[in-house]
Scaffold this motif. Structure first.
Motif, short mmCIF file in Angstrom:
data_model
loop_
_atom_site.label_atom_id
_atom_site.label_comp_id
_atom_site.label_asym_id
_atom_site.label_seq_id
_atom_site.Cartn_x
_atom_site.Cartn_y
_atom_site.Cartn_z
N GLY A 1 -4.15 -4.54 3.33
CA GLY A 1 -3.14 -5.64 3.91
C GLY A 1 -3.53 -7.05 2.98
O GLY A 1 -3.36 -8.26 3.56
N ALA A 2 -3.93 -7.04 1.65
CA ALA A 2 -4.09 -7.95 0.72
C ALA A 2 -3.34 -9.20 1.08
O ALA A 2 -2.19 -8.83 1.13
N ALA B 1 -8.60 -13.93 -5.19
CA ALA B 1 -9.74 -13.05 -4.50
C ALA B 1 -10.96 -13.54 -4.18
O ALA B 1 -11.41 -13.51 -2.94
N LEU C 1 -12.33 -11.98 -0.48
CA LEU C 1 -12.33 -10.59 -0.77
C LEU C 1 -13.41 -10.27 -1.93
O LEU C 1 -13.75 -9.07 -2.27
N THR C 2 -13.88 -11.27 -2.65
CA THR C 2 -15.04 -11.04 -3.50
C THR C 2 -16.08 -12.34 -3.53
O THR C 2 -15.52 -13.35 -2.81
N GLU D 1 -13.38 -1.13 -7.15
CA GLU D 1 -13.84 -1.95 -6.22
C GLU D 1 -13.52 -3.36 -6.33
O GLU D 1 -13.66 -3.49 -7.57
N PRO D 2 -13.15 -4.19 -5.50
CA PRO D 2 -12.75 -5.62 -5.77
C PRO D 2 -13.48 -6.62 -6.72
O PRO D 2 -12.91 -6.98 -7.62
N SER E 1 -9.34 -1.44 -1.12
CA SER E 1 -9.99 -1.89 -0.30
C SER E 1 -9.58 -2.57 0.93
O SER E 1 -9.94 -2.88 1.89
N HIS E 2 -8.34 -3.42 0.38
CA HIS E 2 -7.76 -4.23 1.32
C HIS E 2 -5.99 -3.90 1.39
O HIS E 2 -5.38 -4.51 0.73
N ARG F 1 0.91 -1.14 0.21
CA ARG F 1 0.01 0.13 0.07
C ARG F 1 0.92 1.14 -0.13
O ARG F 1 0.78 2.19 -0.64
N ILE G 1 -6.62 -3.42 -5.56
CA ILE G 1 -7.10 -4.22 -4.51
C ILE G 1 -6.57 -3.47 -3.33
O ILE G 1 -7.20 -3.64 -2.19
N LEU G 2 -5.46 -2.86 -3.18
CA LEU G 2 -5.02 -2.05 -1.94
C LEU G 2 -5.81 -1.00 -1.53
O LEU G 2 -5.83 -0.38 -0.48
#
Length: 175
Positions: free
Chosen positions: A36-37, A137, A142-143, A114-115, A33-34, A3, A30-31
């Motif tokens: 720490g993906a 994902a 995450l989805t 958005e993911p 929304s997340h 991030r 993706i970073l």
């Protein structure tokens, strides 16, 4: 990419394009929304971006901090300047963008896909790395399959193509 690295790219891209808003459409979105993906989703060293208010300035970013640039050589990651229409996305995607704006971006807002929109664009592209991203994902939660199915209906593609994409998503989800 982390991030913090994405925030660095946002800062630099905004300065180069003289735009306070940068759209992130590639996997590193993706970073938004997340932050720490899972590592499996963060393998790319590039962030696909374009200036929101001056999309025609994408090439300035690509030429300044793109692949093979001194920025890339120095930091080990880079911005891939892309055209606004590069990704095929479901209707309404702009209303679902996720903002990154903090001290690290120094007033530049990064607008990340958005993911679910991101994963749909990956399945439309249909490269092996994109399908792997979509599968991961889903696997990491995450989805959700149901939401991906709903978003597919909003793609600006013919029904045959949408059905092909749906079949790939469902097959990957069963893995």
């Amino acid at each position: 990419m982390t991030r913090k690295q994405l925030e660095h790219i946002l800062r630099a891209s905004g300065d180069i394009a003289d735009d306070l808003e940068i759209v992130v459409i590639g996997s590193q979105a993706i970073l938004g929304s997340h932050p720490g993906a899972p590592a499996e989703l963060l393998v790319s060293v590039e962030a696909d971006v374009y200036p929101k208010n001056f999309p025609e300035r994408w090439a300035l970013i690509d030429g300044s901090i793109g692949e093979g640039s001194p920025f890339h050589d120095t930091f080990g990651y880079y911005a891939q300047g892309v055209e606004e229409g590069t990704a095929i996305l479901p209707d309404g995607w702009k209303e679902r963008l996720v903002a990154i704006c903090n001290a690290n971006t120094r007033g530049i807002t990064g607008w990340c896909l958005e993911p679910h929109d991101l994963v749909i664009s990956k399945y439309v592209a249909n490269r092996e790395k994109d399908r792997r991203f979509g599968t991961d994902a889903l696997r990491f939660g995450l989805t959700r399959l149901e939401e991906l199915e709903r978003r597919l209906e909003r793609l600006p593609l013919d029904s045959e193509r949408v059905n092909e994409i749906l079949a790939r998503i469902r097959a990957d989800h069963r893995r």
